[in-house]
Design an enzyme around this catalytic site. Structure first.
Site, PDB file in Angstrom:
ATOM      1  N   HIS A 164       0.831  -1.199   0.000  1.00  0.00           N
ATOM      2  CA  HIS A 164       0.000   0.000   0.000  1.00  0.00           C
ATOM      3  C   HIS A 164       0.863   1.246   0.000  1.00  0.00           C
ATOM      4  CE1 HIS A 164      -0.165   1.565   4.284  1.00  0.00           C
ATOM      5  NE2 HIS A 164       0.167   0.331   4.597  1.00  0.00           N
ATOM      6  N   ASP A 213       5.886   2.722   7.399  1.00  0.00           N
ATOM      7  CA  ASP A 213       4.571   2.172   7.063  1.00  0.00           C
ATOM      8  C   ASP A 213       3.812   3.152   6.179  1.00  0.00           C
ATOM      9  OD1 ASP A 213       2.096   0.979   6.961  1.00  0.00           O
ATOM     10  OD2 ASP A 213       1.627   1.231   9.079  1.00  0.00           O
ATOM     11  N   GLU A 243      -5.207   1.540   2.469  1.00  0.00           N
ATOM     12  CA  GLU A 243      -5.043   0.341   3.298  1.00  0.00           C
ATOM     13  C   GLU A 243      -5.297   0.694   4.744  1.00  0.00           C
ATOM     14  OE1 GLU A 243      -2.771  -2.436   5.981  1.00  0.00           O
ATOM     15  OE2 GLU A 243      -2.654  -0.295   5.770  1.00  0.00           O
ATOM     16  N   HIS A 273       2.394   4.818  13.035  1.00  0.00           N
ATOM     17  CA  HIS A 273       1.193   5.644  12.825  1.00  0.00           C
ATOM     18  C   HIS A 273       1.257   7.027  13.505  1.00  0.00           C
ATOM     19  CE1 HIS A 273      -1.655   2.113  11.528  1.00  0.00           C
ATOM     20  NE2 HIS A 273      -0.590   2.237  10.767  1.00  0.00           N
TER      21      HIS A 273
HETATM   22 ZN   LIG Z   1       0.769  -0.307   6.498  1.00  0.00          ZN
END
Ligand SMILES: [Zn+2]
Length: 713
Positions: free
Chosen positions: A349, A359, A396, A532
């Protein structure tokens, strides 16, 4: 064995162990051409170019559907086209929210002041002040305005809520504060709402994710006081993707009548939920009265935890902007020369909560270098036998949306797909790990043997060493709390390096668990305390994850090799002996649980066990043929492809979108895999009739898969 030196570009820092690539490939009758192509491929992925990709991809926050996200789609498209892929952007129109106004205020006791969420700030970070950074929020929380006493519910697992009940602490009408970890955040919210909570606050406790683990950013890689974990609270264990289109694709011109209303969607939480840093959570946690918390609930904040309720009272006011948003997958194909209808799909993603250096951009950068390598081969006239499909998924983070919509749209094409290879968090450190269906586990080990490690030897050699270390200190399990993905220990004991089971934390879910495409997920891990948050950015990455980008290079090589080797193989290297053996272990474990739960009344597992043994036997017979140069590969491949699909059933109880009889994200774990989920969850819910019924369905699926394999004789 021919001695082969590491391909050029493999910067072997302090490497001493020699690297020797195997000269045989399981499934290839004459591997010479493939070995030559792989050698050319492996020389291409370049640490400097991976660095450039990462810098471009992480230049701005690029949440799904934003103009910055669109720009990353165009960058990926350019790279696909430059490599000679047949590439385009595929838009979908999906139901999502962005935060308009997020407020969390402590309103009692008097004198305690907290107005959150506070901006994420550390002493020294180049990226933290960008005005495009959204306030920390939980995707798919409804808007809401709640003022209530607070109760602490530890990790928010089923056993935690049960414990509160035993202690006489009622969460009805309260704001429940829950620490991140152990289970997927959506599971915490579902349980809190089932117990009658009015709202949920999720926070990162330094015990799990912060100074208790090690030095915090910018001194070390761990979560700083103000760092917040964003994330979706979609009930993706019910179904992922656009909440308004379960089973069908949200193409831009989909008629309104084909959508369900968001109110009808069963994967959306009904109570407001929002995340906090441990800096903002401290005044709440510190002012909880009521009983002292159980000792195991104590985190690393410097006071004794109590469970409440009150006297601390919080006002939570969330305004979310829900609307249909356009998202953009990028799809790049290389048409197969001989079997163009058989796809090998390799996805990653591209959207991020903020900058997303680890990420998912570490995955995108590695994917682009893999595509670069395939491009060099194409220039030399090479063509894969099967069609290769590279995918850059959008949204995602919101709920596996880009991959799910694509899989639903192309279900028919994908019924002939041979494998799906995922990469999400590709590099947060130097330790390689993987998860896969059992039929692909040996394949992954073999691929890892063909790629040199920056630490010397092969990736496989290093993997074996670190997997052993992690088992000893129990670190790998703790590490995966924050990063759903590979390196989860396998359920079944194996003498070889463990490959984990696939749960539900990333884009392989629609391919494996909805469509029955054999799938795998890979990543290279290390201490990662900025998951995140705004601090998952280029500065953090070059300091802590991969300063010289040699692990990016390694992941590009592994990922590209996974896809190209599968695309041109004579006989599919799917091992159903391993699959049957692992399922046998699952069945044995479930049988024990059933005996504990139901006692005398426990149903017989004999038929299921027999069916698992039949699958293992049929797999073992076939493996002997797969490795030999006899028989018709076409016929063999057909039965191998059909075997995974034979493991699909009509759907799991109450969640028909999930069709795989062996793997699903747990209804009570979310990310972590539940194996033979129909049976295990029926036992867990103490339902004997359902257990019997699910056992029958499982036995039927295993016999179908075994029967499919026996056709090859
Ligand atoms: Zn991810």
């Amino acid at each position: 064995m021919t001695q082969q030196t590491a391909p050029p570009g493999g910067q072997q820092q302090g490497a001493t162990a020699p690297f020797t690539a195997p000269d045989k490939i399981f499934g290839y009758r004459d591997p010479a051409a493939e070995l030559q192509a792989e050698k050319i491929f492996l020389a291409v992925p370049d640490p400097k170019l991976a660095r450039q990709h990462l810098q471009v991809l992480t230049a701005a926050p690029h949440v799904a559907g934003s103009p910055e996200d669109r720009r990353t789609a165009e960058y990926v498209l350019q790279q696909y086209l430059a490599a000679g892929l047949d590439a385009s952007i595929q838009p979908y129109k999906v139901w999502m929210a962005l935060p308009l106004d997020i407020r969390v205020d402590v309103v009692a006791p008097p004198g305690v002041v907290m107005h959150g969420p506070s901006p994420e700030r550390v002493s020294d970070d180049l990226f933290q002040k960008d005005p495009r950074i959204l306030p920390a929020f939980n995707e798919y929380s409804p808007s809401g305005d709640v003022t209530a006493d607070v109760v602490y519910a530890n990790y928010g697992r089923a056993e935690d809520f049960k414990k509160l009940k035993e202690m006489g602490v009622d969460v009805r009408g309260k704001i429940v504060i829950i620490r991140y970890g152990e289970v997927f955040r959506g599971v915490k919210v579902l349980l809190a709402s089932q117990y009658g909570a009015a709202a949920v606050i999720l926070y990162s406790d330094p015990w799990d994710d912060g100074y208790y683990r090690g030095d915090k950013y910018p001194k070390g890689p761990w979560r700083p006081d103000t760092g917040v974990q964003r994330g979706s609270v979609q009930y993706l264990f019910r179904y992922p993707g656009d909440p308004t289109t379960p089973d069908i694709a949200s193409v831009p011109d989909l008629p309104e009548s084909k959508r369900i209303s968001p109110e009808q969607a069963t994967d959306l939480p009904k109570i407001p939920v929002t995340p906090l840093s441990y800096a903002d959570a401290t005044p709440i946690m510190e002012n909880l009265g009521g009983p002292e918390s159980p000792r195991a609930w104590q985190g690393a904040l410097p006071f004794t935890y109590h469970v409440g309720p009150g006297p601390v009272k919080v006002h939570l006011a969330l305004k979310q902007n829900y609307r249909f948003t356009t998202i953009w997958d990028v799809i790049g194909m290389v048409r197969g020369s001989q079997l163009p209808n058989e796809w090998v799909v390799a996805g990653n993603h591209r959207d991020a909560w903020v900058y997303g250096a680890v990420d998912p951009s570490s995955g995108t950068a590695a994917q682009l270098e893999a595509v670069h390598g395939i491009g060099e081969l194409l220039k030399k006239g090479w063509r894969p036998r099967r069609t290769m499909v590279f995918a850059s998924w959008d949204a995602e983070e919101e709920g596996l949306i880009g991959s799910t919509e694509f899989a639903e749209q192309h279900a028919k094409d994908l019924s002939r797909a041979v494998a799906y290879f995922n990469m999400d968090v590709a590099v947060s450190g130097p330790d390689f790990g993987a998860s896969a269906v059992p039929s692909l586990k040996q394949y992954l080990r073999d691929v890892a043997k063909s790629v040199p490690s920056p630490k010397g030897g092969s990736v496989y050699d290093q993997w074996k060493t670190t997997a052993g270390e992690h088992e000893k200190d129990g670190k790998s399990q703790k590490e995966t709390l924050m990063t759903p993905s590979p390196s989860r220990p396998a359920a079944a004991g194996s003498a070889d390096v463990p490959v984990g089971d696939l749960g539900g934390g990333s884009d392989y879910t629609p391919f494996l668990q909805h469509l029955g495409v054999p799938s795998a997920d890979i990543g290279s891990k290390g201490p990662y305390g900025v998951y995140h948050s705004a601090f998952d950015n280029f500065s953090w990455f070059i300091k802590f994850a991969d300063p010289t980008f040699v692990y990016e290079q390694q992941m590009a090589r592994i990922y590209g090799l996974e896809a190209m080797r599968m695309a041109s193989t004579d006989v599919l290297p799917l091992n159903y002996e391993d699959y049957g053996e692992e399922i046998g272990e699952y069945v044995k474990t479930a049988e024990q649980r059933a005996k504990t739960t139901f006692g005398e009344q426990a149903p017989s597992f004999a038929d299921a066990m027999k069916a698992a043994e039949r699958l293992q036997k049929a797999g073992a017979d076939l493996v002997k043929l797969q490795g030999k140069s006899i028989g018709d590969p076409g016929a063999m491949n057909l039965v191998l492809r059909n075997a995974e699909r034979a493991l699909l059933i009509d759907g799991l109880p109450d969640r028909p979108w999930f069709k795989h009889a062996i793997y699903a994200p747990g209804e009570h774990t979310g990310y972590a895999a539940v194996v033979i989920p129909g049976v295990n969850e029926a036992i867990e819910s103490n339902n004997l009739a359902l257990t019997r019924q699910q056992l029958q369905l499982l036995t039927g699926a295993l016999n179908r898969a075994a029967g499919a394999l026996e056709m090859a004789r």
